[in-house]
Design an enzyme around this catalytic site. Structure first.
Site, mmCIF file in Angstrom:
data_model
loop_
_atom_site.group_PDB
_atom_site.id
_atom_site.type_symbol
_atom_site.label_atom_id
_atom_site.label_comp_id
_atom_site.label_asym_id
_atom_site.label_seq_id
_atom_site.Cartn_x
_atom_site.Cartn_y
_atom_site.Cartn_z
ATOM 1 N N HIS A 115 0.854 -1.188 0.000
ATOM 2 C CA HIS A 115 0.000 0.000 0.000
ATOM 3 C C HIS A 115 0.891 1.238 0.000
ATOM 4 O O HIS A 115 1.888 1.282 0.717
ATOM 5 C CB HIS A 115 -0.897 0.052 1.247
ATOM 6 N N ASN A 116 0.502 2.236 -0.768
ATOM 7 C CA ASN A 116 1.232 3.499 -0.773
ATOM 8 C C ASN A 116 0.246 4.620 -1.100
ATOM 9 O O ASN A 116 -0.394 4.597 -2.158
ATOM 10 C CB ASN A 116 2.362 3.465 -1.799
#
Length: 362
Positions: A115-116
């Site tokens: 996730h970013n």
């Protein structure tokens, strides 16, 4: 010379593939069922059909349509990173807010970044990072490389100290009141690595990724292993009992499923009240993740709660209900404005070692 404020401007962006898609009542019931109760059975879609009172063929057709329409991201086994011995943590970084895509591309290149997000805070880039147990760089070395490559001004390591909840189910039928309701508080989840065998690794590599949307979705993986489906399903059930497999479920595209906002509510909870209040915060239905994380001189928030809602106002309502019930009002809410990356990790591949050889020459 006046200093330049590089703090990201708080806003929620709408992307072309992120607009909510109209869903029927049956779609919502099906999505709730697929997120939470996809069974380890030879014909799991038939079981889902029985619960909903519709034919199996209709379930298969509807799931195929929801995948095509990018409501469902994938139907997949969800394995536990920590149980498999991977080191992992949440990371907050200060990057150039005017040009965030360049550092995001570098961070996204690591196979352990699942996730970013760009968020509305001085620490504006938030990502999760995992490394293999035998990583030559380790978490610290990997972060050092990423900071050098991205030019991040500062990085804060935010590993999990206590895990109170991790359950990404979007409540498709509930209203704001139901999302704000407090359920039964559970004890913190243990984070220890579990022992596993080469057979477990073979099962993971055969089953991870997208499950086919067919009447018998486990048949292909069983054939790869040279097993019967019953042998595979029994082994998956044993892995679930040991905490290696969390569940099999549908993962949704939040925005297209109607949940256009996600707010990371971070709370300055007194240390002597974390054990009491962490489980209560986690019990709120609109909270998908709840953790205790370390504090720093420039970061006072010890408990993190992830709220998902159909609007920023709904997220705020969920978090306001926590403040009201716990009496903790010292909080910040970090909204995501850009999703740079969101995937499920693939375990026991060559990608991790290849990245270290390419970027760190190890």
């Amino acid at each position: 010379m006046a200093s330049v404020d590089k703090t990201a401007v708080p806003k929620i962006r709408s992307r072309n593939d992120g607009a909510a898609v109209p869903l029927s009542d049956l779609d919502r019931k099906l999505l709730n069922q697929m997120q939470g109760s996809f069974p380890l059975e030879q014909r799991p879609y038939a079981r889902v059909a029985d619960v909903l009172g519709i034919p199996e063929e209709q379930v298969l057709a509807d799931i195929t349509r929801l995948l095509k329409d990018r409501i469902i991201r994938q139907v997949t086994p969800i394995y536990d990173t920590r149980a498999l011995g991977y080191g992992s943590m949440l990371v907050a970084a200060k990057v150039d807010a005017e040009h965030p895509w360049a550092p995001a591309k570098i961070i996204n290149s690591h196979p352990g970044v699942s996730h970013n997000y760009l968020r509305n805070h001085e620490f504006n880039m938030w990502f999760t990072l995992a490394v293999e147990q035998d990583s030559k760089l380790g978490l610290q070395g990997t972060l050092d490389v990423l900071q050098e490559l991205t030019g991040a001004e500062s990085i804060r390591q935010l590993p999990t100290l206590q895990l109170f909840k991790i359950r990404m189910d979007l409540e498709m039928e509930g209203d704001t009141k139901s999302l704000s309701a407090e359920g039964v508080a559970q004890a913190p989840i243990e984070l220890q690595m579990q022992s596993y065998s080469q057979t477990d690794i073979d099962v993971i590599t055969a089953t991870q990724g997208d499950l086919p949307v067919v009447s018998e979705p486990y048949a292909e993986a069983a054939a790869k292993l040279g097993w019967t489906q019953d042998e595979l399903l029994n082994h998956l059930a044993q892995m679930q009992e040991r905490g290696i497999l969390r569940r099999v479920a549908a993962i949704l595209y939040h925005r297209r499923a109607g949940f256009s906002a996600n707010g990371m509510g971070v709370w300055a909870v007194p240390e002597d009240r974390i054990d009491e209040l962490g489980p209560r915060m986690a019990a709120v239905r609109g909270i998908s993740h709840c953790y205790q994380r370390p504090t720093y001189e420039d970061w006072k928030y010890s408990v993190f709660t992830m709220a998902h809602g159909r609007s920023k106002e709904e997220c705020d309502a969920v978090l306001d209900s926590i403040a009201e019930s716990t009496g903790i009002t010292d909080r910040a809410t970090l909204y995501s404005s850009t999703e740079f990356k969101k995937i499920r990790l693939l375990y026991f591949t060559d990608d991790f070692k290849n990245w270290e050889r390419e970027h760190a020459q190890v």
